[in-house]
Design an enzyme around this catalytic site. Structure first.
Site, short mmCIF file in Angstrom:
data_model
loop_
_atom_site.label_atom_id
_atom_site.label_comp_id
_atom_site.label_asym_id
_atom_site.label_seq_id
_atom_site.Cartn_x
_atom_site.Cartn_y
_atom_site.Cartn_z
N ASP A 404 0.92 -1.24 -0.09
CA ASP A 404 0.10 0.02 0.00
C ASP A 404 0.91 1.10 -0.02
O ASP A 404 2.17 1.42 0.53
CB ASP A 404 -1.02 0.10 1.42
CG ASP A 404 -2.10 0.75 0.75
OD1 ASP A 404 -2.49 1.47 -0.02
OD2 ASP A 404 -3.09 0.80 1.79
N GLU A 459 -14.16 1.71 -0.29
CA GLU A 459 -13.22 2.18 1.09
C GLU A 459 -13.64 3.68 1.28
O GLU A 459 -13.96 4.00 2.31
CB GLU A 459 -12.04 1.96 1.22
CG GLU A 459 -11.29 2.82 0.13
CD GLU A 459 -9.64 2.17 0.25
OE1 GLU A 459 -9.28 0.89 0.82
OE2 GLU A 459 -8.81 3.06 -0.10
#
Length: 655
Positions: A404, A459
């Site tokens: 990430d 998200e």
């Protein structure tokens, strides 16, 4: 004086005509025509059914030394050849068998470089190839795309190149896009007669491309500069401050191919979902053993903030909570559980785990339950100690990593993606690139790269109201054309627009329950998430039972209906079963689904659809079981923000 000027101009035009060369190829079905003009500079144009779609594209590359491409260019020789072969992807995210059919024009120039053009039935592409062996810097790559008057775009506007590349697609006329406005790829341009989706693939050891406007119907390529220095004094775990950049975009050494510039061209929006062009133009497989690469679904923790309940322990970042996730995954045939942010001792100390989470024990427990563990990790500390970290995770028994916060597209970062993919392949670890740019060909070379984010996904429900049904039926035609996307579907708290509230700990989605379920067929993601809390899923077991039947890789894909930003209906086959997913924007719709793709016989169709009151209560749904055959025409009726999904068993219903 005027007479002399006229004579000089005439002589100049005569010389240009003498040295100007025109080349032309057509797609195998003859519908797309690509014309290339070399008159010192290099330009090309493309038409569909004799309608000009790309009016002119001027291309070239400038270097610190040696021959520039597209400047004083002279063609030494050319060839036109037809090609046809079959590609069988290791991980078929769309089709298990891809027919790779195209016509290629190869131009060999004085100055030791080539330019390849390909015409496919669904688009065109070009690629520069350097035949020299010298070391040099790429100062810039030139590409100016000029579209017909009135052209518009679905514009994923970026504020800076340091970006997650998670954007909404703004509907903008090209003349409204100023010279200081730019976007990431892929991007769609719309003309009166067709659309063009532009992206890149075979991106290796080279920065990713962006395009900018200039207040006209021309868009220009730009690239991030080569990074020379990063501020190491700032104690940031995931963000970087670039303090010094070079005046060039890449360092190159020896002969090499540059990325393919890909232009899908169609007057039918369905083409952009069905197309495999970015995969076809990628480099071939680089690893031998691929048997260990197993796609599947994932029970994911971060979206639902580890909010489980109805248990006799305190939920959160602890071993007991993750054993609960594993138990849920095991009981629903979900292959993986991700340990997202919080499992490590800190976000930078990633060789050790949170003392409240026994990672080796969770991995052992998962294997006992036939569930594998994937570990989330920040890119910055991983990049600083790649081999030791990955070997440690492998020694624990982890099955893969979710990387990430890359946020960059420069040459170093592109190389880092490949370095991670290669090292993970050696250790037989899966890779999910989150916080990333779009897929750009790496997944064919290293099929253990099973997913990319680079998409504004669910998200965002935790902190915004931007993930609308309209957005959800835009991304399959644009972002997904580049490759699989880690959107993370599966929200069980569903709301219509008037009832939606932002809640970071207990997020909800815009649109209906059936809208979420349909995503599991519509959205391509070999590693596909179930984003909500297991405690909620247990209460919604009927929905989970339907979702758990849907594969994450496919043998065949047919798009039944599609209009960017409005609606989509996709039929996909895996083995002997067919799966259909349909989604709409905020407009209620009825789509007629022609089932003529079925074989002879009668079949069982299990339908998950919007309930009668889904326009008011988005979680309302109904499951029906009906009999169908290849002559059936089924109406998918969808509420505002709605969806429709079906599973068709290729077994005679009477047996």
């Amino acid at each position: 004086m005027k007479k002399i000027a006229f004579i000089l101009l005439t002589l100049f035009l005569m010389v240009q005509q003498i040295y100007s060369q025109t080349f032309e190829i057509k797609s195998p079905n003859k519908n797309i025509r690509l014309q290339v003009v070399v008159n010192g500079e290099i330009s090309w144009s493309a038409s569909l059914n004799e309608n000009v779609i790309i009016k002119e594209a001027r291309i070239g590359m400038n270097f610190s030394s040696g021959q520039d491409f597209g400047t004083n260019s002279q063609v030494k020789r050319h060839s036109i050849k037809e090609y046809s072969s079959i590609i069988t992807p290791v991980i078929p995210h769309k089709d298990a068998v891809i027919k790779d059919e195209f016509v290629q024009l190869t131009l060999t120039f004085k100055g030791k470089y080539q330019l390849k053009f390909r015409a496919y039935n669904d688009g065109v592409a070009y690629q520069f190839a350097d035949e020299s062996t010298s070391d040099k810097n790429v100062m810039e790559e030139k590409m100016s795309l000029t579209f017909p008057e009135g052209a518009r775009s679905f514009f994923p506007k970026e504020n800076k190149m340091y970006s997650h590349n998670e954007r909404l697609y703004l509907k903008k006329s090209l003349v409204e896009i100023a010279s200081d406005e730019f976007c990431s790829l892929p991007v769609v341009f719309t003309t009166d007669n067709a659309k063009v989706l532009f992206t890149e693939t075979a991106l290796h050891d080279y920065p990713g491309m962006f395009v900018k406007g200039n207040g006209s119907t021309t868009m220009d390529a730009i690239h991030p500069k080569f990074v020379l220095e990063i501020d190491t004094k700032k104690k940031q775990d995931r963000h970087q401050t670039i303090t010094k950049e070079a005046d060039y975009i890449a360092k190159v050494s020896g002969s090499r191919d540059y990325p393919w510039r890909v232009f899908m061209i169609s007057d039918d929006d369905r083409t952009f979902v069905e197309s495999n062009l970015t995969f076809q133009l990628s480099k071939p497989l680089a690893i031998k053993n691929t048997e260990w690469i197993k796609p599947g679904k994932v029970a994911w923790d971060w979206y639902n903030a580890n909010n489980i309940y109805g248990v006799d322990f305190k939920s959160g970042l602890n071993t007991a909570t993750y054993k609960y996730y594993i138990d849920f995954a095991s009981s629903n045939n979900i292959e993986y559980v991700i340990l997202d942010e919080g499992w490590t001792k800190s976000t930078t100390k990633i060789l050790d785990f949170n003392p409240d989470i026994d990672v080796p024990e969770l991995i052992r427990y998962g294997k006992e339950k036939n569930v594998e563990i994937i570990l989330w990790v920040l890119w910055k500390p991983l990049d600083a100690n790649l081999v030791q970290i990955l070997e440690t995770y492998k020694s624990w028994g982890a099955k893969g990593i979710k990387v990430d916060f890359m946020q960059r597209n420069d040459q170093y970062m592109v190389n880092s993606y490949e370095k991670i993919a290669k090292e993970c392949a050696r250790l037989e670890l899966l890779v999910d690139f989150h916080g990333s740019f779009k897929p750009s060909g790496l997944r064919r070379v290293y099929p253990n790269v099973v997913n990319y984010e680079g998409v504004k996904g669910s998200e965002n429900n935790k902190f915004s109201k931007s993930i609308t049904p309209e957005h959800n039926v835009t991304i399959p035609f644009i972002r997904m054309a580049a490759g699989p996307m880690d959107y993370t579907p599966g929200a069980m708290i569903n709301r219509q627009d008037a009832d939606f509230q932002i809640n970071f700990e207990r997020p909800m989605s815009l649109g209906t329950r059936a809208h979420q379920v349909a995503m599991y067929v519509v959205y391509e993601a070999p590693l596909q998430m179930l984003c909500d809390s297991p405690s909620i899923y247990y209460k919604e077991q009927e929905t989970v039972n339907f979702i758990s039947q849907i594969p994450t890789i496919w043998d065949e894909t047919i798009v039944l209906h599609g209009a960017i930003g409005d609606y989509i209906a996709v039929a996909r086959r895996k083995g002997s079963k067919w799966y259909i997913g349909a989604m709409t924007d905020w407009t209620s719709r009825k789509l007629e689904l022609d089932l003529s793709f079925l074989k002879e016989g009668n079949f069982k169709m299990e339908v998950f659809r919007d309930g009668k009151n889904a326009n008011r209560f988005a979680e309302d749904y109904k499951i029906d079981i009906i009999e169908v055959n290849k002559d059936s025409k089924i109406t998918a009726e969808m509420s505002a923000g709605g969806g429709w999904a079906a599973i068709i068993s290729i077994k005679d219903i009477n047996k």
